[in-house]
Design a protein around this motif. Sequence first.
Motif, mmCIF file in Angstrom:
data_model
loop_
_atom_site.group_PDB
_atom_site.id
_atom_site.type_symbol
_atom_site.label_atom_id
_atom_site.label_comp_id
_atom_site.label_asym_id
_atom_site.label_seq_id
_atom_site.Cartn_x
_atom_site.Cartn_y
_atom_site.Cartn_z
ATOM 1 N N THR A 147 -22.767 2.173 -34.754
ATOM 2 C CA THR A 147 -23.309 2.934 -33.626
ATOM 3 C C THR A 147 -24.787 2.670 -33.420
ATOM 4 O O THR A 147 -25.402 3.253 -32.542
ATOM 5 C CB THR A 147 -23.103 4.452 -33.825
ATOM 6 O OG1 THR A 147 -23.882 4.884 -34.944
ATOM 7 C CG2 THR A 147 -21.637 4.791 -34.028
ATOM 8 N N GLY A 203 -28.676 -2.999 -28.054
ATOM 9 C CA GLY A 203 -27.620 -3.110 -27.054
ATOM 10 C C GLY A 203 -26.426 -2.210 -27.280
ATOM 11 O O GLY A 203 -25.432 -2.303 -26.568
ATOM 12 N N VAL A 204 -26.494 -1.348 -28.253
ATOM 13 C CA VAL A 204 -25.375 -0.454 -28.541
ATOM 14 C C VAL A 204 -25.474 0.771 -27.644
ATOM 15 O O VAL A 204 -26.489 1.453 -27.616
ATOM 16 C CB VAL A 204 -25.359 -0.035 -30.024
ATOM 17 C CG1 VAL A 204 -24.281 0.991 -30.276
ATOM 18 C CG2 VAL A 204 -25.166 -1.243 -30.909
ATOM 19 N N THR A 205 -24.430 1.014 -26.904
ATOM 20 C CA THR A 205 -24.354 2.206 -26.053
ATOM 21 C C THR A 205 -23.024 2.903 -26.326
ATOM 22 O O THR A 205 -22.121 2.314 -26.929
ATOM 23 C CB THR A 205 -24.431 1.843 -24.559
ATOM 24 O OG1 THR A 205 -23.285 1.052 -24.216
ATOM 25 C CG2 THR A 205 -25.710 1.072 -24.233
ATOM 26 N N ALA A 252 -20.829 3.476 -24.209
ATOM 27 C CA ALA A 252 -19.780 2.785 -23.454
ATOM 28 C C ALA A 252 -19.176 1.620 -24.234
ATOM 29 O O ALA A 252 -17.971 1.386 -24.164
ATOM 30 C CB ALA A 252 -20.338 2.291 -22.123
ATOM 31 N N ASN A 253 -20.002 0.876 -24.986
ATOM 32 C CA ASN A 253 -19.441 -0.285 -25.675
ATOM 33 C C ASN A 253 -19.110 -0.042 -27.150
ATOM 34 O O ASN A 253 -18.593 -0.927 -27.805
ATOM 35 C CB ASN A 253 -20.343 -1.516 -25.512
ATOM 36 C CG ASN A 253 -21.695 -1.386 -26.187
ATOM 37 O OD1 ASN A 253 -21.970 -0.410 -26.867
ATOM 38 N ND2 ASN A 253 -22.545 -2.371 -25.975
ATOM 39 N N ARG A 254 -19.414 1.129 -27.662
ATOM 40 C CA ARG A 254 -19.080 1.446 -29.054
ATOM 41 C C ARG A 254 -18.466 2.832 -29.185
ATOM 42 O O ARG A 254 -18.604 3.479 -30.214
ATOM 43 C CB ARG A 254 -20.330 1.376 -29.941
ATOM 44 C CG ARG A 254 -20.970 0.051 -30.012
ATOM 45 C CD ARG A 254 -20.104 -0.930 -30.756
ATOM 46 N NE ARG A 254 -20.835 -2.193 -30.782
ATOM 47 C CZ ARG A 254 -20.645 -3.141 -31.631
ATOM 48 N NH1 ARG A 254 -19.728 -3.018 -32.536
ATOM 49 N NH2 ARG A 254 -21.337 -4.251 -31.592
ATOM 50 N N TRP A 255 -17.742 3.268 -28.173
ATOM 51 C CA TRP A 255 -17.171 4.612 -28.192
ATOM 52 C C TRP A 255 -16.248 4.818 -29.391
ATOM 53 O O TRP A 255 -16.167 5.903 -29.955
ATOM 54 C CB TRP A 255 -16.413 4.887 -26.897
ATOM 55 C CG TRP A 255 -15.252 3.956 -26.692
ATOM 56 C CD1 TRP A 255 -15.255 2.766 -26.029
ATOM 57 C CD2 TRP A 255 -13.926 4.135 -27.205
ATOM 58 N NE1 TRP A 255 -14.020 2.183 -26.089
ATOM 59 C CE2 TRP A 255 -13.175 3.004 -26.808
ATOM 60 C CE3 TRP A 255 -13.303 5.124 -27.955
ATOM 61 C CZ2 TRP A 255 -11.841 2.841 -27.131
ATOM 62 C CZ3 TRP A 255 -11.963 4.958 -28.281
ATOM 63 C CH2 TRP A 255 -11.254 3.824 -27.859
ATOM 64 N N TRP A 256 -15.538 3.761 -29.792
ATOM 65 C CA TRP A 256 -14.603 3.853 -30.907
ATOM 66 C C TRP A 256 -15.338 4.184 -32.216
ATOM 67 O O TRP A 256 -14.820 4.942 -33.028
ATOM 68 C CB TRP A 256 -13.797 2.567 -31.044
ATOM 69 C CG TRP A 256 -14.667 1.340 -31.140
ATOM 70 C CD1 TRP A 256 -15.142 0.584 -30.105
ATOM 71 C CD2 TRP A 256 -15.211 0.769 -32.320
ATOM 72 N NE1 TRP A 256 -15.946 -0.428 -30.574
ATOM 73 C CE2 TRP A 256 -15.998 -0.342 -31.940
ATOM 74 C CE3 TRP A 256 -15.113 1.071 -33.673
ATOM 75 C CZ2 TRP A 256 -16.682 -1.134 -32.860
ATOM 76 C CZ3 TRP A 256 -15.782 0.290 -34.590
ATOM 77 C CH2 TRP A 256 -16.555 -0.806 -34.181
#
Length: 112
Positions: free
Chosen positions: A23, A27-29, A31-35
């Motif tokens: 997390t 560039g981690v948001t 939206a792209n790391r919800w899992w």
Amino acid sequence: MGYLFLALAIASEVVATTFLKFTSGEGVTLANRWWAYAIVVVGYVASFVMLNFTLSRGVPLGIAYAVWGGVGIVLVSIISWLVFKEFLSWVQIAGIVLVIGGVLLLELGAKR
């Protein structure tokens, strides 16, 4: 039975803490790391629920928390070294050994 719940509490906390690594970073948001965020939240909630079950089965708070925290610290340190290739100095390794010794002494010194 209380120590089974304690083991489950430790396992879920270690999984949650390990996934914190996914997390963070550039560039981690959400939206792209919800899992990863979902695993962290579910892991921590499960850990505290299992810790509650541990306490309700008669394991003393001081012992349960020391084992939960100490074993979690050691496991996350080892996982971060093995999986994420994070460096562990000899001083840090000595600290891990001392944490293990402290948890063992707390457990061995507990009245039965």
